[in-house]
Design a protein around this motif. Sequence first.
Motif, PDB file in Angstrom:
ATOM      1  N   SER A   1       3.700   1.041  -9.464  1.00 59.76           N
ATOM      2  CA  SER A   1       3.118   0.201  -8.427  1.00 59.76           C
ATOM      3  C   SER A   1       2.374   1.003  -7.368  1.00 59.76           C
ATOM      4  O   SER A   1       1.356   0.561  -6.844  1.00 59.76           O
ATOM      5  N   GLN A   2       2.877   2.210  -7.031  1.00 59.38           N
ATOM      6  CA  GLN A   2       2.219   2.993  -5.992  1.00 59.38           C
ATOM      7  C   GLN A   2       0.872   3.553  -6.435  1.00 59.38           C
ATOM      8  O   GLN A   2       0.105   4.055  -5.611  1.00 59.38           O
TER       9      GLN A   2
ATOM     10  N   GLY B   1      -3.979   0.087  -5.786  1.00 62.08           N
ATOM     11  CA  GLY B   1      -4.544   0.077  -4.440  1.00 62.08           C
ATOM     12  C   GLY B   1      -6.037  -0.068  -4.560  1.00 62.08           C
ATOM     13  O   GLY B   1      -6.679   0.677  -5.311  1.00 62.08           O
TER      14      GLY B   1
ATOM     15  N   ARG C   1      -2.758  -6.484 -11.887  1.00 64.87           N
ATOM     16  CA  ARG C   1      -1.426  -6.057 -11.485  1.00 64.87           C
ATOM     17  C   ARG C   1      -0.368  -6.968 -12.088  1.00 64.87           C
ATOM     18  O   ARG C   1      -0.639  -8.116 -12.445  1.00 64.87           O
TER      19      ARG C   1
ATOM     20  N   ASP D   1       2.849 -10.951  -4.297  1.00 64.28           N
ATOM     21  CA  ASP D   1       3.185 -10.908  -2.877  1.00 64.28           C
ATOM     22  C   ASP D   1       2.535  -9.722  -2.171  1.00 64.28           C
ATOM     23  O   ASP D   1       3.078  -9.186  -1.210  1.00 64.28           O
ATOM     24  N   TRP D   2       1.358  -9.297  -2.631  1.00 62.12           N
ATOM     25  CA  TRP D   2       0.670  -8.159  -2.037  1.00 62.12           C
ATOM     26  C   TRP D   2      -0.135  -8.611  -0.820  1.00 62.12           C
ATOM     27  O   TRP D   2      -0.589  -9.753  -0.742  1.00 62.12           O
ATOM     28  N   GLN D   3      -0.339  -7.679   0.098  1.00 53.10           N
ATOM     29  CA  GLN D   3      -1.067  -7.968   1.324  1.00 53.10           C
ATOM     30  C   GLN D   3      -2.514  -7.476   1.214  1.00 53.10           C
ATOM     31  O   GLN D   3      -2.821  -6.561   0.459  1.00 53.10           O
TER      32      GLN D   3
END
Length: 292
Positions: free
Chosen positions: A132-133, A136, A145, A150-152
Motif C-alpha cells: 500500500s505504501q 500514491g 488500488r 477509504d483513501w484521502q
Amino acid sequence: MTRLPPLAWMQAFEASARHLSFTAAGVELGVSQSAISQRIRLLEDRLGQSLFIRHSQRISLTDAARAWLPGLQAAFSQLSMGTAEVFGPVSNAPVILRATPGVQQYWLAPRLAAFHRQHPEIELQVVTAIWSQQFGTLDADIEIRYGQGDWQDVQMQSLGHEVMTPICAPQVAAMLETPEDLAGQTLLHATGFSAGWAGWLEAAGVGHLTTHARRLVCDTQIMTLRLAACGCGVALAHRRLLEEDDPALVMPFEATLPTREGFWLVRPEGRPLHQNAGLLWQWLAREASGPA
C-alpha cells in the motif's frame, strides 16, 4: 529560511521511500541505482541525519524519514497541481498507470492491449506497486488500488463487487468433488487481504480444514496463482482476475466468498487528467461496468 536541498535529491528520496528500493526508484526516475544512492547520501549529509536503514537485502525508513515523507509528498503534489493550473495539462504526455502485478497480468493486460490497438498514438507507461505504501498519485495519472476505498485526496471509481473463489490446475480440480477433498491439498495463501481461506472454508462448511490442510504462504497473489497453475495446490483468488480464459487455471467449486474490499480506479483529487489519461480512465471505467 532554511535552504532547501536540490529537487533531484528530494525526488530520489521520495521515490526510494515509496518503493523501499533504490533500484526501483532509479527505474522510475530514469537514472541508475548508483545515482539514486549518491543523491540519497548527499541529501543525508545536507540534512545531517540518516534517512534509510541499510539492511543486507533491503532498506527501511528512519523515524525522521517517516516524519518528513508525508509533507514532502504533499509539497510535490501541490507543485504539480500549481503547474497544471497555470500551464495546463500536457495533452500528448504519456499516461502513467500503476497497479499490482496480479491486476496487471490477469485483468489489465488484455484491456490495455485493446486500448492500444484503438489508440496506438498514446504512449502508456505501466508501473508496479505491491504494498500500500508504494501507491500514491504523485507520479501516476491513474492507479488501480485494492481496498475499501477509504483513501484521502483522490477521486475513485469502484470496479465492482468482489468475491474470492478457489482456483487450481485442471489435474488438481479432477481430484476435488467437494470442499472436504481440500483436506489432501496444499492451500496457497496470499498475505495482505482481509478475506482469505479461513473465511471461505467456514462459508463452505469445512472450517475445520483451516488447521488441517497443508499451507504455503506467499506475499503476492500472483505467486499463488502461478503455483496453482503448476499443480502445487489450490489458490484463493479474486474472481475479477479470472475473467480471461486461462486453460492452466479452473474453478473447482461454485462457492464464492464476498469481500468488503475491492478494486478501484484512483486518480488525484484537484489535478485534471490530461487528454490521453482521460481517454484511458474512461476506457477502464467502461470495462469496469461489465460483469465481475
